[in-house]
Write a protein that holds these residues in place. Structure first.
Motif, PDB file in Angstrom:
ATOM      1  N   GLU A   6      -3.167  -9.877 -11.400  1.00 45.04           N
ATOM      2  CA  GLU A   6      -3.699 -10.055 -10.204  1.00 45.04           C
ATOM      3  C   GLU A   6      -3.699 -11.221  -9.041  1.00 45.04           C
ATOM      4  N   SER A   7      -3.948 -10.793  -7.760  1.00 52.42           N
ATOM      5  CA  SER A   7      -3.833 -12.072  -7.192  1.00 52.42           C
ATOM      6  C   SER A   7      -4.378 -11.625  -5.890  1.00 52.42           C
ATOM      7  N   GLY A   8      -4.231 -12.539  -4.631  1.00 53.71           N
ATOM      8  CA  GLY A   8      -4.493 -12.231  -3.340  1.00 53.71           C
ATOM      9  C   GLY A   8      -6.954 -12.243  -3.053  1.00 53.71           C
ATOM     10  N   GLY A   9      -7.261 -12.515  -4.327  1.00 51.29           N
ATOM     11  CA  GLY A   9      -8.612 -12.786  -4.241  1.00 51.29           C
ATOM     12  C   GLY A   9      -9.023 -13.690  -3.241  1.00 51.29           C
ATOM     13  N   LEU A  18      -7.472  -9.126   3.375  1.00 52.12           N
ATOM     14  CA  LEU A  18      -7.460  -9.117   2.100  1.00 52.12           C
ATOM     15  C   LEU A  18      -6.348  -8.239   2.058  1.00 52.12           C
ATOM     16  N   ARG A  19      -5.225  -9.376   0.864  1.00 54.69           N
ATOM     17  CA  ARG A  19      -4.530  -8.537   0.583  1.00 54.69           C
ATOM     18  C   ARG A  19      -4.466  -8.939  -1.008  1.00 54.69           C
ATOM     19  N   LEU A  20      -4.419  -7.940  -1.669  1.00 53.54           N
ATOM     20  CA  LEU A  20      -4.087  -8.271  -3.625  1.00 53.54           C
ATOM     21  C   LEU A  20      -2.988  -8.054  -3.669  1.00 53.54           C
ATOM     22  N   LEU A  86     -13.397  -5.469   5.985  1.00 56.46           N
ATOM     23  CA  LEU A  86     -14.020  -5.669   4.366  1.00 56.46           C
ATOM     24  C   LEU A  86     -15.830  -5.978   5.364  1.00 56.46           C
ATOM     25  N   LYS A  87     -16.381  -5.130   3.945  1.00 56.10           N
ATOM     26  CA  LYS A  87     -17.789  -5.024   3.429  1.00 56.10           C
ATOM     27  C   LYS A  87     -18.260  -5.223   3.205  1.00 56.10           C
TER      28      LYS A  87
END
Length: 126
Positions: A6-9, A18-20, A86-87
């Motif tokens: 996984e990446s993008g955090g 954001l896009r993971l 995002l929240k």
């Protein structure tokens, strides 16, 4: 077996995006169903979104419907989770998981997945 990364955090303000990405190690990834799950501190891991092997079926948790979109690019062996609006309550460690032979009815069942990534942290500030 397939290895997932996984990446993008990252850290983002409330209302941001954001896009993971979940990248797989093998070409046969196109045959795998993929799910995104998240775990916040002190809470159980919960399903967020999932997509069938051919992209024909998707699932979203009620808490993210209309804000998150799951998609896949089998040519790149990658599944994405686009997260908009995002929240702070979206703050969690996000995992992707993949497996073969996951029926559309079981896309959100964590027990169906035997290949997991290491997770990527998403932190949303208020």
């Amino acid at each position: 077996q397939v290895q997932l990364v996984e990446s993008g955090g990252g850290l983002v303000q409330a209302g941001g995006s954001l896009r993971l990405s979940c990248a797989a190690s093998r070409r046969a990834f196109s045959s795998y169903a993929v799910g995104w799950f998240r775990q916040a501190p002190g809470k159980e891991r919960e399903p967020v979104a999932a997509i069938s092997w051919n992209g024909g079926t998707t699932y979203y948790a009620d808490s993210v419907k209309g804000r998150f979109t799951i998609s896949r690019d089998n040519a790149k062996n990658t599944v994405y989770l686009q997260m908009n609006s995002l929240k702070p309550e979206d703050t969690a460690l996000y995992y992707c998981a993949a497996d073969l032979l996951v029926s559309d009815y079981n896309l959100i069942s964590q027990d169906e997945y035997h290949n997991w990534g290491q997770g990527t942290q998403v932190t949303v500030s208020s």
